[in-house]
Design a protein around this motif. Structure first.
Motif, mmCIF file in Angstrom:
data_model
loop_
_atom_site.group_PDB
_atom_site.id
_atom_site.type_symbol
_atom_site.label_atom_id
_atom_site.label_comp_id
_atom_site.label_asym_id
_atom_site.label_seq_id
_atom_site.Cartn_x
_atom_site.Cartn_y
_atom_site.Cartn_z
ATOM 1 N N TYR A 228 0.803 -1.219 0.000
ATOM 2 C CA TYR A 228 0.000 0.000 0.000
ATOM 3 C C TYR A 228 0.842 1.279 0.000
ATOM 4 C CZ TYR A 228 -3.505 -3.458 1.217
ATOM 5 O OH TYR A 228 -4.309 -4.565 1.214
ATOM 6 N N GLN A 232 0.815 4.205 -2.906
ATOM 7 C CA GLN A 232 0.546 5.622 -2.649
ATOM 8 C C GLN A 232 1.631 6.506 -3.261
ATOM 9 O OE1 GLN A 232 0.019 5.560 1.671
ATOM 10 N NE2 GLN A 232 -2.133 6.097 1.404
ATOM 11 N N LEU A 256 -6.957 5.038 -4.568
ATOM 12 C CA LEU A 256 -6.706 5.676 -3.274
ATOM 13 C C LEU A 256 -7.823 5.351 -2.285
ATOM 14 C CD1 LEU A 256 -5.336 9.105 -4.517
ATOM 15 C CD2 LEU A 256 -4.089 7.435 -3.137
ATOM 16 N N SER A 260 -7.291 3.497 1.257
ATOM 17 C CA SER A 260 -7.845 4.015 2.516
ATOM 18 C C SER A 260 -8.711 2.964 3.198
ATOM 19 C CB SER A 260 -8.664 5.282 2.244
ATOM 20 O OG SER A 260 -7.853 6.300 1.690
ATOM 21 N N TYR A 261 -9.482 2.238 2.390
ATOM 22 C CA TYR A 261 -10.337 1.172 2.937
ATOM 23 C C TYR A 261 -9.483 0.103 3.610
ATOM 24 C CZ TYR A 261 -13.630 -2.742 3.046
ATOM 25 O OH TYR A 261 -14.407 -3.794 3.445
ATOM 26 N N GLU A 265 -9.278 3.600 6.976
ATOM 27 C CA GLU A 265 -9.671 5.015 6.912
ATOM 28 C C GLU A 265 -10.903 5.137 6.011
ATOM 29 O OE1 GLU A 265 -6.241 7.175 5.632
ATOM 30 O OE2 GLU A 265 -5.095 6.739 7.463
ATOM 31 N N ASN A 268 -12.064 8.594 4.481
ATOM 32 C CA ASN A 268 -11.229 8.987 3.341
ATOM 33 C C ASN A 268 -11.569 8.155 2.110
ATOM 34 O OD1 ASN A 268 -9.788 11.023 4.565
ATOM 35 N ND2 ASN A 268 -8.102 9.706 5.212
ATOM 36 N N ALA A 269 -11.853 6.874 2.329
ATOM 37 C CA ALA A 269 -12.219 6.005 1.211
ATOM 38 C C ALA A 269 -13.467 6.536 0.508
ATOM 39 C CB ALA A 269 -12.452 4.580 1.710
ATOM 40 N N TYR A 272 -12.633 9.625 -1.629
ATOM 41 C CA TYR A 272 -11.989 9.334 -2.913
ATOM 42 C C TYR A 272 -12.975 8.704 -3.897
ATOM 43 C CZ TYR A 272 -7.335 10.387 -1.062
ATOM 44 O OH TYR A 272 -6.232 11.018 -0.540
ATOM 45 N N THR A 301 -17.485 -0.189 1.483
ATOM 46 C CA THR A 301 -17.019 0.733 2.526
ATOM 47 C C THR A 301 -18.150 1.117 3.470
ATOM 48 O OG1 THR A 301 -15.420 1.615 0.936
ATOM 49 C CG2 THR A 301 -15.760 2.867 2.954
#
Length: 406
Positions: A228, A232, A256, A260-261, A265, A268-269, A272, A301
């Motif tokens: 990951y 990034q 992204l 995040s998933y 996070e 954030n997922a 995006y 998510t």
């Protein structure tokens, strides 16, 4: 690293000023920063390190191919490589006699046994090293992998042969040679491949690389194998590229979101995935395939956030997309039906979950990693239903497929 070394800094400056793609072999054979750093990158097996030297590696590979087409081909000859080898490395080789080994980078050898012996017997102040000569049998119809570069090398008297990236060798035997006072390792060039690894590479190539190898495709593969942080980094490089297309922006935001998933996070997922969805909605021609992917990821998510209202909303969007004729994309259909099944699974609607898992299996390649995941989910559903024999059977199937991709 080279700033305090005036000799190396001069070579770097010279490289910047005069290097052309036709000089790759000569530069590689110099005792300089380029040889050391390129090989260090290969030994590290870190994609981002290798990527730094991608242009030079490409030039070197192409020049070797060009030289091969122009020179008299080598058949059934033996070449040699001499070096100091750590005892632990030698022992690993001895434990793998009659097995194959793969060379990560380019392999330098020589047609002269005397030259190889000079390298093997070279003085060293380091303890725990043995003098080793590799006898490399190129064999018949295998010679394209190894090229005589003696006329183009910086050191023409070494009669150097350079073998291209990724050659695979069969370890025939390893013995102590009294005549040369060295360990003697016999290797034979082979076409054989490490099958599970090649199947995994082929699966990743088909699923994540459409037409060409780009930074974006590379990042997608890194996500697929769980790298990951590296993924990034490549997305950051892509974001700095002003020529990114709308389709690539969609893929980057989706990737992204997945990153995040995976690290938990979820907010954030969603952000995006939302960005990707906004671009899709403004580009109708991209709708079906991309929208299905984003809907699937947002549904997963929201389920992870226990927000089943939104999860169901995206479940219905997915259903509508399927009805519009997306079924031709079998790889995506597997993921969609599997995610729909998981949505029912989470809500303990196990019969509906199993129906969708079955649809995923119909869409899938019998030996893919995705099928292993579906089998695992089917086993979990049967376990909850207390169908323990079926659960055991499906867990066994999941493991039998997954283990081939280790």
């Amino acid at each position: 690293m080279c700033r305090d070394n005036k000799t190396e800094q001069e070579k770097i400056n010279q490289f910047e000023d005069i290097y052309t793609k036709h000089d790759a072999v000569q530069w590689y054979t110099q005792n300089s920063f380029l040889f050391r750093l390129t090989n260090r990158a290969f030994r590290s097996e870190e994609i981002d390190q290798i990527y730094i030297f991608r242009l030079f590696i490409t030039d070197l590979y192409k020049q070797l191919s060009s030289l091969y087409s122009k020179q008299e081909h080598m058949h059934d000859i033996k070449i040699y490589r001499g070096r100091k080898l750590m005892r632990e490395e030698l022992e690993r080789l001895r434990n793998n006699i009659q097995h194959i080994i793969s060379i990560n980078g380019f392999l330098s050898a020589t047609s002269s046994l005397d030259v190889a012996l000079c390298y093997a017997r070279a003085e060293t102040s380091r303890e725990g090293y043995e003098s080793v000569v590799f006898e490399l049998d190129i064999g018949h119809n295998q010679s394209k992998a190894c090229v005589d570069i003696s006329k183009y090398s910086k050191f023409t008297d070494e009669e150097e042969i350079l073998c291209t990236i990724g050659t695979i060798w069969y370890i025939e035997n390893i013995d102590w040679n009294n005549d040369t006072a060295t360990w003697w390792v016999k290797l034979k060039l082979t076409n054989e491949k490490a099958q599970p690894s090649m199947e995994l590479v082929d699966t990743l190539r088909k699923q994540y690389i459409d037409e060409e190898c780009t930074l974006l495709n590379l990042a997608n593969v890194l996500v697929a194998v769980g790298k990951y942080n590296q993924a990034q980094n490549y997305h950051k490089i892509m974001y700095d590229n002003l020529s990114v297309t709308d389709n690539q922006k969609i893929q980057m935001n989706n990737c992204l979101g997945i990153l995040s998933y995976e690290i938990g996070e979820f907010d954030n997922a969603i952000m995006y995935f939302q960005k990707a969805e906004e671009i899709i909605n403004s580009k109708q021609e991209l709708f079906n395939h991309c929208q299905a992917t984003i809907c699937m990821n947002k549904q997963a998510t929201y389920s992870a956030l226990n927000n089943y209202t939104f999860a169901q909303e995206y479940f219905h969007k997915l259903t509508n997309i399927i009805l519009t004729g997306l079924s031709a994309n079998k790889h995506l259909m597997v993921k969609i039906y599997n995610n729909i099944g998981l949505s029912y699974h989470i809500n303990n609607e196990l019969d509906e979950a199993l129906k969708n898992y079955a649809r995923a299996l119909v869409s899938d390649n019998p030996h893919s990693l995705d099928r292993s995941a579906v089998y695992n989910n089917i086993a979990g559903a049967h376990y909850i239903k207390k169908n323990y024999d079926k659960a055991k059977s499906y867990y066994t199937r999941a493991i039998s497929i997954a283990i081939t991709f280790r």
